[in-house]
Design a protein around this motif. Structure first.
Motif, mmCIF file in Angstrom:
data_model
loop_
_atom_site.group_PDB
_atom_site.id
_atom_site.type_symbol
_atom_site.label_atom_id
_atom_site.label_comp_id
_atom_site.label_asym_id
_atom_site.label_seq_id
_atom_site.Cartn_x
_atom_site.Cartn_y
_atom_site.Cartn_z
ATOM 1 N N LEU A 3 52.162 45.864 50.821
ATOM 2 C CA LEU A 3 52.507 47.137 51.463
ATOM 3 C C LEU A 3 53.007 48.147 50.430
ATOM 4 C CD1 LEU A 3 54.255 45.943 54.757
ATOM 5 C CD2 LEU A 3 51.999 47.009 54.522
ATOM 6 N N ILE A 4 53.819 47.682 49.487
ATOM 7 C CA ILE A 4 54.289 48.562 48.413
ATOM 8 C C ILE A 4 53.110 49.013 47.555
ATOM 9 C CG2 ILE A 4 55.731 48.705 46.348
ATOM 10 C CD1 ILE A 4 57.600 46.667 47.651
ATOM 11 N N SER B 27 48.811 56.775 48.124
ATOM 12 C CA SER B 27 49.488 58.069 48.017
ATOM 13 C C SER B 27 49.106 58.759 46.710
ATOM 14 C CB SER B 27 51.006 57.891 48.100
ATOM 15 O OG SER B 27 51.494 57.094 47.036
ATOM 16 N N VAL C 151 49.903 49.176 48.368
ATOM 17 C CA VAL C 151 49.024 50.082 49.114
ATOM 18 C C VAL C 151 49.615 51.484 49.175
ATOM 19 C CG1 VAL C 151 48.136 50.585 51.430
ATOM 20 C CG2 VAL C 151 47.881 48.297 50.466
ATOM 21 N N TYR C 152 50.932 51.557 49.406
ATOM 22 C CA TYR C 152 51.577 52.880 49.474
ATOM 23 C C TYR C 152 51.450 53.615 48.144
ATOM 24 C CZ TYR C 152 55.189 56.434 49.367
ATOM 25 O OH TYR C 152 55.853 57.614 49.206
ATOM 26 N N ILE C 153 51.758 52.918 47.054
ATOM 27 C CA ILE C 153 51.711 53.555 45.736
ATOM 28 C C ILE C 153 50.289 54.015 45.410
ATOM 29 C CG2 ILE C 153 51.988 53.180 43.256
ATOM 30 C CD1 ILE C 153 54.237 51.231 43.909
#
Length: 309
Positions: free
Chosen positions: A222-223, A230, A225-227
């Motif tokens: 999840l971390i 974004s 994918v966010y990085i």
């Protein structure tokens, strides 16, 4: 280092390593070139990066210090990419170059015209996805025939089944970073033996999200994918607002990673070229936070040029 300097370095390194790969070339058991690399896939990804970098330099403008080296880079890298005989890299490279062309085309419009074109492209993409989904068996067979792969995509589907079993055992935090493919792990030993990996190195689950989910769990993914996503969004907006060789270069590498991460592990591995390029793209995207507020419908943003200063 500015984005312009980083692009120049990538061009010249691509040319140097390309010439070395021709001079000291080796052939993989499947017949594809490996150049000075240990595997065909690593060599193909290197060549693909050279193609994308050269392509970005060609379509971004006629600046002499980028255009002519880019012309040589794309010619040499295209030849090497074909010799690598990697269907995945060829598809991802072609797709990313087409996406860069689309961004360049969209950059000519502003306001409502850009919004309309983005909406139209989204609807076309949605139609293609639905068409493929409704005709999946036939489309899958066409793809397999075109790439010469078998129904398991050269063992990838078997590996993914094992990976999902491993994720189910440790779903939150995984087995640990780089803690799965190590000598002594019984399942890893079985897979190495099954697929004939005598060196017990350079083997993985052939999917970035799945592989990372095994190692760092759903929390880590999840971390990740966010990085990544974004950063990809900021880079896409940057390329739209300030279309030039440099922004096409970073966006093209990001698009290539996004496409190929479905069948390869693109990040994060220490001392790996693709990881370095992805992290560099993320770093340039992070600089946008204080310089450019992404607005995809904005026609131009001179402030974005500060990134290249």
């Amino acid at each position: 280092m500015s984005i312009t300097e980083f692009m120049k370095v990538t061009i010249w390194v691509s040319l140097l390593v390309g010439l070395l790969s021709i001079s000291f070339n080796t052939i993989s058991p499947s017949g594809g070139w490996t150049g000075i690399f240990a595997s065909k896939n690593d060599f193909a990804q290197f060549a693909a990066s050279g193609v994308i970098t050269g392509f970005s330099g060609l379509i971004g403008g006629l600046r002499r210090n980028i255009f002519y080296p880019s012309l040589i880079c794309i010619a040499l890298s295209t030849y090497l990419l074909i010799k690598a005989d990697s269907a995945g890299a060829l598809i991802a490279t072609s797709g990313s170059c087409l996406i860069v062309l689309g961004i360049k085309f969209l950059g000519r419009f502003r306001g409502f015209a850009r919004f309309f074109l983005l909406a139209f492209m989204f609807l076309v993409l949605l139609f293609v996805v639905l068409f493929v989904s409704l005709n999946l068996p036939a489309m899958q067979q066409i793809l397999l025939d075109a790439t010469g792969k078998d129904a398991t995509m050269t063992g990838r589907t078997e590996l993914w089944e094992v990976a999902f079993d491993e994720i189910e055992k440790r779903p939150i935090f995984g087995t640990g970073y780089k803690a799965y493919w190590i000598p002594g792990n019984s399942m890893a030993e079985q897979l190495w033996e099954k697929f004939g990996i005598a060196s017990k190195q350079g083997f993985h689950f052939h999917n970035t999200i799945i592989s990372n989910a095994v190692e760092i769990g759903i929390f880590g993914v999840l971390i990740l994918v966010y990085i990544f996503f974004s950063s990809s969004y900021r880079i896409a907006c940057w390329a739209l607002n300030d279309p030039c060789s440099e922004t096409f270069f970073v966006f093209g590498l990001t698009a290539f990673t996004l496409i190929l991460m479905n069948t390869e592990v693109m990040f994060f591995s220490q001392f790996h070229k693709q990881t370095v390029l992805v992290i560099a793209a993320m770093a340039y995207a992070a600089r946008l936070r204080g310089v450019l507020v992404p607005k995809c419908l904005q026609h131009d943003s001179p402030r974005a040029r500060l990134i290249r200063a």
